[in-house]
Design a protein around this motif. Structure first.
Motif, PDB file in Angstrom:
ATOM      1  N   GLY A 103       2.020  19.671  37.123  1.00 22.89           N
ATOM      2  CA  GLY A 103       1.974  20.595  38.367  1.00 22.89           C
ATOM      3  C   GLY A 103       0.572  20.693  38.733  1.00 22.89           C
ATOM      4  O   GLY A 103      -0.471  20.284  38.410  1.00 22.89           O
ATOM      5  N   SER A 104       0.421  21.593  39.797  1.00 24.98           N
ATOM      6  CA  SER A 104      -0.906  21.836  40.331  1.00 24.98           C
ATOM      7  C   SER A 104      -1.357  23.256  39.681  1.00 24.98           C
ATOM      8  O   SER A 104      -1.012  24.116  39.688  1.00 24.98           O
ATOM      9  N   HIS A 105      -2.597  23.099  39.365  1.00 24.49           N
ATOM     10  CA  HIS A 105      -3.330  24.072  38.623  1.00 24.49           C
ATOM     11  C   HIS A 105      -4.778  24.198  39.110  1.00 24.49           C
ATOM     12  O   HIS A 105      -5.384  23.539  39.820  1.00 24.49           O
ATOM     13  N   THR A 106      -5.114  25.522  39.040  1.00 20.88           N
ATOM     14  CA  THR A 106      -6.449  26.037  39.517  1.00 20.88           C
ATOM     15  C   THR A 106      -7.440  26.012  38.393  1.00 20.88           C
ATOM     16  O   THR A 106      -6.983  26.799  37.554  1.00 20.88           O
ATOM     17  N   PHE A 107      -8.600  25.277  38.815  1.00 23.34           N
ATOM     18  CA  PHE A 107      -9.410  25.553  37.346  1.00 23.34           C
ATOM     19  C   PHE A 107     -10.679  26.214  38.213  1.00 23.34           C
ATOM     20  O   PHE A 107     -11.129  25.752  39.218  1.00 23.34           O
ATOM     21  N   ARG A 108     -11.344  27.284  37.388  1.00 23.74           N
ATOM     22  CA  ARG A 108     -12.565  27.668  37.775  1.00 23.74           C
ATOM     23  C   ARG A 108     -13.516  28.199  36.552  1.00 23.74           C
ATOM     24  O   ARG A 108     -13.053  28.733  35.779  1.00 23.74           O
ATOM     25  N   LEU A 109     -14.752  27.682  36.796  1.00 26.34           N
ATOM     26  CA  LEU A 109     -15.684  28.329  35.876  1.00 26.34           C
ATOM     27  C   LEU A 109     -16.755  29.134  36.700  1.00 26.34           C
ATOM     28  O   LEU A 109     -17.680  28.722  37.256  1.00 26.34           O
ATOM     29  N   GLY A 110     -16.472  30.368  36.571  1.00 21.55           N
ATOM     30  CA  GLY A 110     -17.336  31.390  37.236  1.00 21.55           C
ATOM     31  C   GLY A 110     -18.336  31.531  36.195  1.00 21.55           C
ATOM     32  O   GLY A 110     -18.410  31.111  35.074  1.00 21.55           O
ATOM     33  N   LEU A 111     -19.312  32.640  36.505  1.00 21.16           N
ATOM     34  CA  LEU A 111     -20.187  32.843  35.671  1.00 21.16           C
ATOM     35  C   LEU A 111     -19.897  33.461  34.016  1.00 21.16           C
ATOM     36  O   LEU A 111     -20.457  33.018  32.985  1.00 21.16           O
TER      37      LEU A 111
ATOM     38  N   THR B 219     -20.943  17.701  48.310  1.00 18.69           N
ATOM     39  CA  THR B 219     -20.594  18.788  47.497  1.00 18.69           C
ATOM     40  C   THR B 219     -19.181  18.849  47.273  1.00 18.69           C
ATOM     41  O   THR B 219     -18.818  19.850  46.855  1.00 18.69           O
ATOM     42  N   SER B 220     -18.461  17.797  47.503  1.00 19.09           N
ATOM     43  CA  SER B 220     -17.225  17.970  47.408  1.00 19.09           C
ATOM     44  C   SER B 220     -16.562  17.208  46.080  1.00 19.09           C
ATOM     45  O   SER B 220     -17.297  16.102  45.990  1.00 19.09           O
ATOM     46  N   ALA B 221     -15.783  17.675  45.336  1.00 18.93           N
ATOM     47  CA  ALA B 221     -15.412  17.181  44.146  1.00 18.93           C
ATOM     48  C   ALA B 221     -14.521  15.915  44.322  1.00 18.93           C
ATOM     49  O   ALA B 221     -13.846  15.951  45.377  1.00 18.93           O
ATOM     50  N   PRO B 222     -14.713  14.883  43.554  1.00 14.59           N
ATOM     51  CA  PRO B 222     -13.774  13.540  43.901  1.00 14.59           C
ATOM     52  C   PRO B 222     -12.132  13.853  43.705  1.00 14.59           C
ATOM     53  O   PRO B 222     -11.963  14.879  43.060  1.00 14.59           O
ATOM     54  N   SER B 223     -11.445  13.420  44.380  1.00 10.19           N
ATOM     55  CA  SER B 223      -9.760  13.679  44.109  1.00 10.19           C
ATOM     56  C   SER B 223      -9.507  12.869  42.829  1.00 10.19           C
ATOM     57  O   SER B 223     -10.072  11.646  42.560  1.00 10.19           O
ATOM     58  N   VAL B 224      -9.029  13.652  41.907  1.00 13.85           N
ATOM     59  CA  VAL B 224      -8.533  13.249  40.788  1.00 13.85           C
ATOM     60  C   VAL B 224      -7.076  13.264  40.554  1.00 13.85           C
ATOM     61  O   VAL B 224      -6.444  14.461  40.908  1.00 13.85           O
ATOM     62  N   ALA B 225      -6.193  12.242  40.262  1.00 15.23           N
ATOM     63  CA  ALA B 225      -4.937  12.156  39.982  1.00 15.23           C
ATOM     64  C   ALA B 225      -4.723  12.013  38.555  1.00 15.23           C
ATOM     65  O   ALA B 225      -5.499  10.953  37.814  1.00 15.23           O
ATOM     66  N   MET B 226      -4.397  12.986  37.612  1.00 13.23           N
ATOM     67  CA  MET B 226      -4.316  13.138  36.180  1.00 13.23           C
ATOM     68  C   MET B 226      -2.568  12.636  35.888  1.00 13.23           C
ATOM     69  O   MET B 226      -1.761  13.129  36.499  1.00 13.23           O
ATOM     70  N   PRO B 227      -2.300  11.883  34.632  1.00 13.66           N
ATOM     71  CA  PRO B 227      -1.248  11.670  34.354  1.00 13.66           C
ATOM     72  C   PRO B 227      -0.473  12.968  34.146  1.00 13.66           C
ATOM     73  O   PRO B 227      -1.006  13.911  33.413  1.00 13.66           O
ATOM     74  N   SER B 228       0.862  12.960  34.229  1.00 15.24           N
ATOM     75  CA  SER B 228       1.808  14.128  34.061  1.00 15.24           C
ATOM     76  C   SER B 228       2.017  13.974  32.627  1.00 15.24           C
ATOM     77  O   SER B 228       2.460  13.152  32.053  1.00 15.24           O
TER      78      SER B 228
END
Length: 135
Positions: A14-22, A126-135
């Motif tokens: 699925g599509s997931h949001t990842f974030r590392l805030g402070l 400053t743009s992250a590369p597109s990454v396709a991860m295996p499901s």
């Protein structure tokens, strides 16, 4: 990736949001007993010297920072990091950390909000590369 260091990635079915805030960066530093800057260097080196835990914790804490419940994040990491070939997690961990570092360190803000100061622009992408991860 948005200016807050969040990145949406298709991974684990699925599509997931990842974030590392402070707060998440502080948790990550504590979990791996290493500064985020040294962790970034370890993951980015031509011959990475990061440990397995560095990738799995970056992914787990990134999922939590992206809004996932901690138990769900732990279950996904167990299934898709701990129980899969380790090479599959390297690019994902690097992209999550890069998104956080660019937000914290040198990314130009897309829009100013009241009270915010715009970060200086850098020559680096400053743009992250597109990454396709295996499901």
């Amino acid at each position: 990736m948005n200016r807050h260091g969040a990145i949406d990635i298709d991974w684990a079915g699925g599509s997931h949001t990842f974030r590392l805030g402070l707060d998440q960066i502080e948790e990550l530093e504590s979990a791996v007993d290493m500064s985020v800057f040294l962790l970034h260097a370890a993951m980015s080196a031509e011959l990475p010297f990061a440990r397995i835990k560095h990738y799995s914790e970056t992914i787990r804490i990134g999922l939590i920072g992206g809004g996932m419940k901690p138990i769900e994040a732990r279950m996904l990491v167990k299934r898709y990091v701990d129980e899969r070939p380790l090479m599959e997690s390297i690019a994902l961990g690097q992209v999550i950390l890069r998104a956080a570092m660019e937000r914290v360190h040198s990314a130009a803000l897309e829009e100013d909000e009241p009270g915010e100061q715009q970060a200086p622009k850098s020559n680096a992408s400053t743009s992250a590369p597109s990454v396709a991860m295996p499901s």
